[in-house]
Design an enzyme around this catalytic site. Structure first.
Site, PDB file in Angstrom:
ATOM      1  N   HIS A   1     -38.683   7.440   3.261  1.00 28.13           N
ATOM      2  CA  HIS A   1     -37.525   6.552   3.342  1.00 28.13           C
ATOM      3  C   HIS A   1     -36.303   7.103   2.609  1.00 28.13           C
ATOM      4  O   HIS A   1     -35.209   6.590   2.775  1.00 28.13           O
ATOM      5  CB  HIS A   1     -37.885   5.166   2.814  1.00 28.13           C
ATOM      6  CG  HIS A   1     -36.894   4.105   3.184  1.00 28.13           C
ATOM      7  ND1 HIS A   1     -36.490   3.882   4.490  1.00 28.13           N
ATOM      8  CD2 HIS A   1     -36.198   3.214   2.424  1.00 28.13           C
ATOM      9  CE1 HIS A   1     -35.600   2.902   4.517  1.00 28.13           C
ATOM     10  NE2 HIS A   1     -35.406   2.482   3.287  1.00 28.13           N
TER      11      HIS A   1
ATOM     12  N   ASP B   1     -41.361   7.856   7.292  1.00 28.59           N
ATOM     13  CA  ASP B   1     -40.807   6.661   6.656  1.00 28.59           C
ATOM     14  C   ASP B   1     -41.734   5.469   6.913  1.00 28.59           C
ATOM     15  O   ASP B   1     -41.873   5.016   8.047  1.00 28.59           O
ATOM     16  CB  ASP B   1     -39.416   6.393   7.233  1.00 28.59           C
ATOM     17  CG  ASP B   1     -38.669   5.280   6.524  1.00 28.59           C
ATOM     18  OD1 ASP B   1     -39.299   4.508   5.782  1.00 28.59           O
ATOM     19  OD2 ASP B   1     -37.442   5.182   6.730  1.00 28.59           O
TER      20      ASP B   1
ATOM     21  N   SER C   1     -30.642   2.292   4.715  1.00 24.04           N
ATOM     22  CA  SER C   1     -31.675   1.269   4.752  1.00 24.04           C
ATOM     23  C   SER C   1     -31.044  -0.091   5.075  1.00 24.04           C
ATOM     24  O   SER C   1     -30.432  -0.232   6.134  1.00 24.04           O
ATOM     25  CB  SER C   1     -32.448   1.259   3.437  1.00 24.04           C
ATOM     26  OG  SER C   1     -33.609   0.453   3.548  1.00 24.04           O
ATOM     27  N   GLN C   2     -31.160  -1.101   4.194  1.00 22.59           N
ATOM     28  CA  GLN C   2     -30.473  -2.353   4.466  1.00 22.59           C
ATOM     29  C   GLN C   2     -28.988  -2.124   4.698  1.00 22.59           C
ATOM     30  O   GLN C   2     -28.381  -2.707   5.598  1.00 22.59           O
ATOM     31  CB  GLN C   2     -30.648  -3.325   3.304  1.00 22.59           C
ATOM     32  CG  GLN C   2     -29.847  -4.616   3.476  1.00 22.59           C
ATOM     33  CD  GLN C   2     -29.887  -5.501   2.250  1.00 22.59           C
ATOM     34  OE1 GLN C   2     -30.525  -6.541   2.256  1.00 22.59           O
ATOM     35  NE2 GLN C   2     -29.192  -5.092   1.196  1.00 22.59           N
TER      36      GLN C   2
ATOM     37  N   TYR D   1     -31.600  -2.646   0.086  1.00 24.37           N
ATOM     38  CA  TYR D   1     -32.255  -3.916  -0.241  1.00 24.37           C
ATOM     39  C   TYR D   1     -32.539  -4.045  -1.737  1.00 24.37           C
ATOM     40  O   TYR D   1     -33.110  -3.143  -2.353  1.00 24.37           O
ATOM     41  CB  TYR D   1     -33.567  -4.029   0.527  1.00 24.37           C
ATOM     42  CG  TYR D   1     -34.192  -5.403   0.536  1.00 24.37           C
ATOM     43  CD1 TYR D   1     -33.729  -6.390   1.396  1.00 24.37           C
ATOM     44  CD2 TYR D   1     -35.252  -5.711  -0.307  1.00 24.37           C
ATOM     45  CE1 TYR D   1     -34.317  -7.650   1.424  1.00 24.37           C
ATOM     46  CE2 TYR D   1     -35.849  -6.959  -0.284  1.00 24.37           C
ATOM     47  CZ  TYR D   1     -35.374  -7.933   0.579  1.00 24.37           C
ATOM     48  OH  TYR D   1     -35.950  -9.179   0.594  1.00 24.37           O
TER      49      TYR D   1
END
Length: 326
Positions: free
Chosen positions: A302, A273, A187-188, A92
């Site tokens: 994360h 996370d 992640s994203q 992101y």
């Protein structure tokens, strides 16, 4: 950050009720079909990146509704045979950056396409691709609520379609074995890769690290960190639109893509996370329809498994592409 979600033994069994609209498959079939109808082979130009052992190409391919999306394509300098390809998506706020940001997979003897994420690339790695589309109404700053009152205008409809079209495009690039394509991201990027594994034809493997964009309703109630907090902040200001917001998000939830994806998959999750809660990741993993395994990092945030996990990703790709005996 301490562990705050369900105990691991419960996470491994966590199968929340899926909320899915009856036209989910029709929505995505029509979305992808419309963009495939505007597909043109990618344009690519070799550039001097200063990486003397590699060849790097600046790629422009047809994404959502034929809109032009940038990417980097990186191959070994003395490429002679077609190689497996890893199509990677970015976390992101990041864009495609520079070619020297993406050396891992090519050094493991894969060819590598890195997709720029439209309108992102100003938080960390730089980006070069605009969104092209109007904002479609009020939004909280960021990308999570852009066009969120209708799945047809929602930002991630365009991003997920771009990703599918990236897979479609790599077969036209030099040195790609089109029968051995994997999608990957963190992640994203992991959430985009999961959606792509479900929507694109011919994907042979998925690397899905600490994925974002999964089990939205639990995520926004469990953490107040960005980017999920963009959604809760929007709903705080627009409480009358909350039901509509989550109806839209159901078309983009990794849990609903997981039941449709069947290629071998390697997931990772970190139990500390506070960006992507472990239960949201396990929800997608537990519903995943194909061969799968998940690496659990009890004391990581994360960042996930870091360098330790990188080694496992290379091994996974070697296994699914049958580059060594297992």
């Amino acid at each position: 950050m301490a562990q705050y979600d369900l105990p691991l033994e419960q996470l491994r069994q966590y199968l929340p009720e899926r909320k899915e609209e009856p036209d989910f498959d029709d929505f995505w079939r029509e979305t992808i079909s419309e963009s495939l109808g505007r597909f043109e082979p990618p344009v690519f130009e070799e550039v001097d990146s200063g990486l003397k052992l590699l060849k790097t190409y600046d790629v422009t391919f047809s994404g959502y509704m034929g809109q032009k999306i940038k990417a980097w394509f990186i191959v070994p300098k003395d490429l002679k045979d077609e190689l497996p390809c890893v199509v990677e998506f970015v976390g992101y706020g990041g864009g495609r950056g520079f070619p020297h940001d993406w050396l891992l997979y090519v050094c493991a003897n894969f060819v590598h396409l890195v997709m720029d994420t439209r309108s992102q690339g100003s938080s960390w790695l730089k980006g070069d691709t605009p969104d092209y589309e109007p904002s479609h109404g009020p939004q909280y700053p960021g990308f999570m609520t852009r066009g969120i009152l209708d799945p047809r205008t929602y930002y991630y409809r365009r991003v997920f379609t771009d990703a599918v079209m990236a897979v479609q495009s790599v077969a036209f690039l030099p040195g790609v074995d089109a029968k051995r394509i994997a999608v990957a991201g963190t992640s994203q990027g992991g959430g985009i890769a999961l959606a792509t594994a479900a929507l694109a034809q011919g994907v042979k493997g998925l690397i899905c690290d600490v994925p974002f964009l999964c089990h939205f309703e639990r995520a926004v109630k469990l953490v107040d960190s960005m980017p999920y907090a963009e959604i809760s902040s929007y709903c705080k200001v627009h409480p009358e639109q909350t039901e509509t917001v989550f109806k839209t998000l159901s078309y983009f939830d990794g849990v609903n893509f997981a039941v449709r994806a069947k290629c071998p998959a390697l997931f990772s999750v970190a139990l500390m996370d506070d960006i992507c809660p472990p239960s949201t990741i396990f929800a997608a993993y537990n519903y995943y329809a194909g061969p799968k395994r998940i690496e659990v990092y009890p004391f990581a945030g994360h960042e996930g498994g870091g360098s330790y996990h990188t080694r496992l990703k290379i091994q996974f790709l070697q296994e699914i592409f049958s580059l060594r005996e297992v």
